[in-house]
Write a protein that holds these residues in place. Structure first.
Motif, PDB file in Angstrom:
ATOM      1  N   LEU A  19      18.820   5.424   4.687  1.00 19.01           N
ATOM      2  CA  LEU A  19      19.525   5.542   3.403  1.00 19.01           C
ATOM      3  C   LEU A  19      20.253   4.235   3.118  1.00 19.01           C
ATOM      4  O   LEU A  19      20.640   3.518   4.041  1.00 19.01           O
ATOM      5  CB  LEU A  19      20.553   6.679   3.462  1.00 19.01           C
ATOM      6  CG  LEU A  19      20.016   8.100   3.574  1.00 19.01           C
ATOM      7  CD1 LEU A  19      21.166   9.085   3.773  1.00 19.01           C
ATOM      8  CD2 LEU A  19      19.191   8.478   2.354  1.00 19.01           C
ATOM      9  N   PRO A  20      20.470   3.955   1.832  1.00 20.80           N
ATOM     10  CA  PRO A  20      21.292   2.781   1.518  1.00 20.80           C
ATOM     11  C   PRO A  20      22.677   2.919   2.153  1.00 20.80           C
ATOM     12  O   PRO A  20      23.266   4.001   2.143  1.00 20.80           O
ATOM     13  CB  PRO A  20      21.380   2.800  -0.012  1.00 20.80           C
ATOM     14  CG  PRO A  20      20.171   3.551  -0.451  1.00 20.80           C
ATOM     15  CD  PRO A  20      19.956   4.592   0.626  1.00 20.80           C
ATOM     16  N   ARG A  21      23.158   1.837   2.697  1.00 25.14           N
ATOM     17  CA  ARG A  21      24.483   1.818   3.320  1.00 25.14           C
ATOM     18  C   ARG A  21      25.542   2.381   2.352  1.00 25.14           C
ATOM     19  O   ARG A  21      26.417   3.140   2.759  1.00 25.14           O
ATOM     20  CB  ARG A  21      24.814   0.376   3.726  1.00 25.14           C
ATOM     21  CG  ARG A  21      26.179   0.195   4.299  1.00 25.14           C
ATOM     22  CD  ARG A  21      26.424  -1.273   4.664  1.00 25.14           C
ATOM     23  NE  ARG A  21      26.874  -1.337   6.029  1.00 25.14           N
ATOM     24  CZ  ARG A  21      26.114  -1.517   7.089  1.00 25.14           C
ATOM     25  NH1 ARG A  21      24.829  -1.704   6.957  1.00 25.14           N
ATOM     26  NH2 ARG A  21      26.626  -1.524   8.292  1.00 25.14           N
ATOM     27  N   ALA A  22      25.440   2.028   1.069  1.00 23.35           N
ATOM     28  CA  ALA A  22      26.417   2.494   0.062  1.00 23.35           C
ATOM     29  C   ALA A  22      26.438   4.022  -0.018  1.00 23.35           C
ATOM     30  O   ALA A  22      27.495   4.617  -0.217  1.00 23.35           O
ATOM     31  CB  ALA A  22      26.100   1.898  -1.303  1.00 23.35           C
ATOM     32  N   GLN A  23      25.285   4.671   0.141  1.00 25.61           N
ATOM     33  CA  GLN A  23      25.249   6.131   0.101  1.00 25.61           C
ATOM     34  C   GLN A  23      25.951   6.732   1.312  1.00 25.61           C
ATOM     35  O   GLN A  23      26.727   7.680   1.181  1.00 25.61           O
ATOM     36  CB  GLN A  23      23.803   6.640   0.058  1.00 25.61           C
ATOM     37  CG  GLN A  23      23.149   6.488  -1.282  1.00 25.61           C
ATOM     38  CD  GLN A  23      21.773   7.123  -1.313  1.00 25.61           C
ATOM     39  OE1 GLN A  23      21.121   7.307  -0.289  1.00 25.61           O
ATOM     40  NE2 GLN A  23      21.322   7.443  -2.512  1.00 25.61           N
ATOM     41  N   VAL A  24      25.687   6.182   2.482  1.00 32.67           N
ATOM     42  CA  VAL A  24      26.297   6.712   3.698  1.00 32.67           C
ATOM     43  C   VAL A  24      27.818   6.547   3.630  1.00 32.67           C
ATOM     44  O   VAL A  24      28.568   7.463   3.977  1.00 32.67           O
ATOM     45  CB  VAL A  24      25.705   6.044   4.957  1.00 32.67           C
ATOM     46  CG1 VAL A  24      26.388   6.547   6.220  1.00 32.67           C
ATOM     47  CG2 VAL A  24      24.202   6.286   5.025  1.00 32.67           C
ATOM     48  N   VAL A  25      28.257   5.411   3.138  1.00 30.33           N
ATOM     49  CA  VAL A  25      29.703   5.171   2.982  1.00 30.33           C
ATOM     50  C   VAL A  25      30.304   6.231   2.061  1.00 30.33           C
ATOM     51  O   VAL A  25      31.338   6.824   2.368  1.00 30.33           O
ATOM     52  CB  VAL A  25      29.968   3.732   2.456  1.00 30.33           C
ATOM     53  CG1 VAL A  25      31.395   3.571   1.963  1.00 30.33           C
ATOM     54  CG2 VAL A  25      29.648   2.714   3.553  1.00 30.33           C
TER      55      VAL A  25
END
Length: 181
Positions: A19-25
């Motif tokens: 997943l995009p890092r931004a989503q996980v954050v």
């Protein structure tokens, strides 16, 4: 032993793939610095890997991002404050994600151009609602909808890291389409 939030990240990545890092954050629902620290700890422990120069994170470097799942997660993130961290998971095809919000089940279905017939594969239930993600809202007028409540969404990347997500109800679809014709 992993901390609770670290366990969540490992679980989400095992369910959804990279997943995009931004989503996980965003899924962590913590301040950005705290969420990034959680990801750094997981990287240091070898539990997750950076993919594509760190734009994505996954359980291993060979993990390939699935664009349908990524679109579905962007939609899920609009509801994330009302969804428990472990109350969302992959759904049965053709849906991408199932989640519980206020004791109601929702399935997110991502359709691309020409895939309208996939809605026939859905198994509607009384206590289930669908969020149908479309490339453009005009595609909604040609859909044969299941006999349960449906909401529509478009995900529009306008050059930023996070897309703009617009929601439409069944009623406001017809107004919008006939008003733009």
């Amino acid at each position: 032993m992993l901390l609770q939030e670290e366990q969540y990240v490992v679980n989400w990545l095992s369910q959804y793939g990279a997943l995009p890092r931004a989503q996980v954050v965003r899924m962590l629902q913590k301040p950005v610095r705290t969420a990034e620290k959680i990801l750094r700890n997981l990287l240091r422990q070898g539990k997750i890997e950076d993919i594509s120069g760190g734009y994505y994170v996954g359980l291993d470097a060979m993990c390939k991002p699935d664009q349908r799942t990524i679109l579905a997660v962007w939609v899920l993130l609009k509801f994330i404050k009302q969804v428990e961290p472990m109350a969302h998971y992959p759904a049965v095809y053709p849906s991408q994600i199932f989640f519980l919000k206020e004791n109601v089940g929702y399935e997110i279905v991502v359709l691309y151009e020409g895939e309208q017939s996939q809605l026939r594969l859905l198994q509607p239930q009384d206590d289930l609602k669908y969020i149908i993600v479309l490339p453009h809202i005009s595609m909604a007028e040609n859909l044969r909808l299941p006999n349960v409540p449906c909401l529509f969404a478009t995900v529009d990347f306008q050059g930023g890291e996070e897309p703009q997500i617009l929601f439409y109800s069944e009623e406001n679809i017809h107004e919008r389409i006939s008003g733009s014709a």
